[in-house]
Structure formats: C-alpha cells, structure tokens
Scaffold this active site. Sequence first.
Site: not given
Length: 558
Positions: A42, A113-114, A161, A255, A284
């Site tokens: 990101y 997350s990622y 996304w 989440d 989240h």
Amino acid sequence: MAEMQIEFDVPAEMRDGTVLRADVYRPGGTGPWPVLLSRLPYGKQMPMALAILDPLAAARRGFMVVIQDTRGRFASEGQWEPWTYEESDGYDTVRWAAALPGANGSVGMIGASYFGNTQWMAALSKPPELKAIAPMVTWSDPDDGLWTRGGAVELGITAPWTLMMGADALTRRHGTDPAALVGGITGLVRDLDGLAGGGYGELPVGRFPAFARHDLPELGYERSRREPDWARSCRVAGRHDEVDLPTFQVGGWYDIFTQGTLDNFTAMRRAGRPATLIMGPWTHTNQQHVIGDVNFGFAANSAFMGMRGRLHDMQLDWYQRAIGDGEALEPDTGRVLLFVMGVNQWREEREWPLSRAVDTDFHLHADGRLTLEPPSTAEQPEEFTYDPMDPVPTTGGALLLSDEFRAGPLDQTVVEAREDVLVFSTEPLTEDTEVTGRVRAVLFAATDGPSTDWVARLCDVDENGVSRNITDGIVRVRAATPGEAAEHVVDLWSTSIVFRAGHRIRVQITSSNFPRWDRNLNTDEPEQDATTARVARQQVFHDPDRPSRIILPVVPPA
C-alpha cells in the site's frame, strides 16, 4: 532521537534479481539493534502503515525499523501479482534486513491484513533470522473470509480492493503516455465511485467486468478457481506446525477476518508455540471506541486499552522480550485479552475457546419465538421469496466495502421489516447472559430451485426495541433437490457479548446480504458464467423432526 537516521528506498535484491525497496529507520548510536520488518503493497510511507508500525516509537525503544514495498508496488520493481511472491520474497527480505548495517541479526515482523499475511508467508519460508511475528486482522484460510465465505464470493471487499490497487498498476503501465494514464485513472475512479450505485451488481461475479475493463490483478478469487494450487500462496490454514515462532495476534469482533485471527491463535497454541491474543470490539480499519452505532467506552480504544496503554506499546513490550533486551519469553508465555461487549470490559483469559462456555440451543418457532425449548408439536414452516434482483442490503457487520457501507453494529429496523427476512426473538432476558465463542445456526430448510444461499444473523435487541447485529454467516447450497428439506449449518464465526437483562436475543434468517456477499442467482450455474437469475421460494422448518436452531456458547456466571 536527535541522532535517528532514516534512509529511503534502500534496495534489496531478491533471488531472481528483482530489486525491492524499503525505508530504514535507525536509532541514534551504533547499535546493534533488533529489526522490526513490515512488508506491504500500500506504500511504505502511507499513514496507515506508519500508524500500525510507528517507526519513531519503535526506534525510541531500540529497534531498527524496515518498511518495504512489496514486489511490483510503488518503489519496488517487478510485476504486481497479489500473494504470488510473498513467501520467497519474505525469506529473502528477512535475511537481507538481518544483515543491514547496525542490525543484530534478529528480525521480528509486524503489520495488518495483507501485511499480516506477509508475516505468515515469511515465517513459513523459515529464514533463520526471523524470531517472532505479530500479525493483526489477517486470515487463516482465504476461503473463509478473503475470497469466499461459506461458498459465497466475498464481493464486498474484492471489488473495491482490486480497483483501488489498480491506480499504481495503471501508473506503471502508462507512465510514458500521459493521455492514456489520465483516461485509465478516470475510468478506474468512475468504476470505484459507482460500486454502490450499481457496479457491485455487474455479472458474472466470477469474471467481474470491472476487473476485465482495466486488466487488473484481482484479489485472488478468480485466479484461485483457475489455479487451485496457487491458492497455497496465501493460505496459512493447515501449515501452522511449520511455524516455530512466538506470535502476538490482534483481531476485532467486527473485523472481516475475525475467525482467521482466532483460528491462527488456536492452531499455534495447539502446536505448542507461545501465542498471545487480543480481541477488541473493532472493525478492520477502526480500533477506536465508537464502532458502528455503539460507543463501547474509551477503555475499548486501542490508544487506551483499559488503562493498559497503547496497543502499539503493548506490541513493542512483547517484542522487547521476544527479540530485544527484555526478559525472554518462556515457552508457555502468552495470554488472551478479550473485550466483552455489552458490559464493555476487557477480560484476561488463559485460553481460547473458553472451556467453561456451554453450547446452548436456542430453537426457532413458527410464531417468531426463540426459546430454549425445542418444538414439541408440528409447526408450519416459515416461507419467503428470495429475489436475487432485490437482495437484502448489507447493513453493518464484519465488513470492508466501498465507503457507503459502514461496518459494525447498526440498527436493523429496515432489514427486519423486509418480507424476505425471518425474525425470531427471545422474551426479555431476566438476567445477564454472556455468549463468548463460536456461533452456529442449524437450519432445516428447502428451496424450489437447484441452488440458493442461507444467511443467519445474531442480534441484540435493547430495552427500547432497537435491534443491532452482532455476527452473521452464510452457506451456499449447490445441487439442491427442489422442495426437499435438508440440514444446513451456517458458521457465524465468533463473538463475545453479554446480553443484558431486559434485552432480547434475536436471530434473522434470510438468503442474501448484498453486496457483502455475491447474490446466489438460484440456478446453480458456476459464478464464472452465471448472468441469469430466477426467484426462489424458500422454506425454514421448525418441528420435532427438524428443529432449526442457533447454538450459542453461553458462559455461566462466575
């Protein structure tokens, strides 16, 4: 701190010659220091990344911080393919970071997350210098919250996304053609802005038209169906025994990866690894104290943690012991810190799930009652019509959709007024009732078509009659026998809440929650091809032979 040094875009060469770049934050002095590493797609200088791993605070505590753009993103070279290279690149990056000037050879990883999953992938690759990981709000099985849930497509997160990630992809693609770049970004933004207004409804879901229009690498659902073996590139489930490291795991009851966090924790504990778990009332992207329509009290805020200090400082305290100069972690070290909604309190435990919780059946009845007593006589089934072109709209929950859709507990009045939503409620409770653990619904149900979905939602109804969602789930039924009742188990994942005296426990049963999950078109065609819908007639049974119910893990009073 006055002597802290920051290097930007420091190159790291991967095994295939691709160069990834990272920003490196060094404390003042000569070191050597343990390294905290984060790898994300990101942008390594974006506020979200710096908030999750505050490099200045970490450097103040004596850590070198390395924040890297993953392959094909921003300053890093290579082709952007979600997940594909994270295991091998994670291994190479950990070894590189451990050898940086000033590093002491020990590396920990942190991120959400990622970049929670990039930690797991690096850990699975087993670089010897990696000593601990601290994944937040990330999954275990991508087919339980990332790509699909109960067989339904996680359209709500997949679409925005993929489109948001497309901006950097188009910038790289059209970097030498300004006109093409402007046209590409304009079209991308138009599709992103138009999701809630109809874009989510494009078909087929399994070959989503917006992704094809911009030729973008998508979140992974479509590729995982074409290449099942590739799905291993971000799957943690089934591989925890390969990770011999302590973990510090953080999740939220609202989440999108609630159950993944819990599953990762329980698997690591089962494997005998030191593991710590913190579960807040969070979504989240929101770790504050006002979630959805509910103010859980400032104690819930991750900046306070019920007088424990900042969550980030708790993580750094843990890392001080795991790889820093603090007291070393013992093999059985680890705790569980749960936020119990309803009473809005943090509570320390030594296990998850709680062994003292008792799975308790609450039965559905034809008059809309929800009781501990099963049906004793034949009751007529409840019926409703499910039209995929008029689905139940997503209203709160554990979600991350386009910005028009709020996550968390929201008023369910509009949803519960629909004719395609069945509602079952207890009488007002005479005493507080705690539910902490995994929630499941067992439905005996029939449809008149070859395929359909069943959605179950647990709600808390306050003394004023306002119903707010707690947790929910979906199951996709394929190859159904039209008109024949069958037993279906809906996994609503897990929660922790006290239903206060005077409140009611409520269950919603329906067949859609759109656009969080894609609509079942009731034809049993593959999602990659289905574009034609049919209306389905649904039946839910509740009689002595077919006792539909919700199973709640009730914790007895202390």
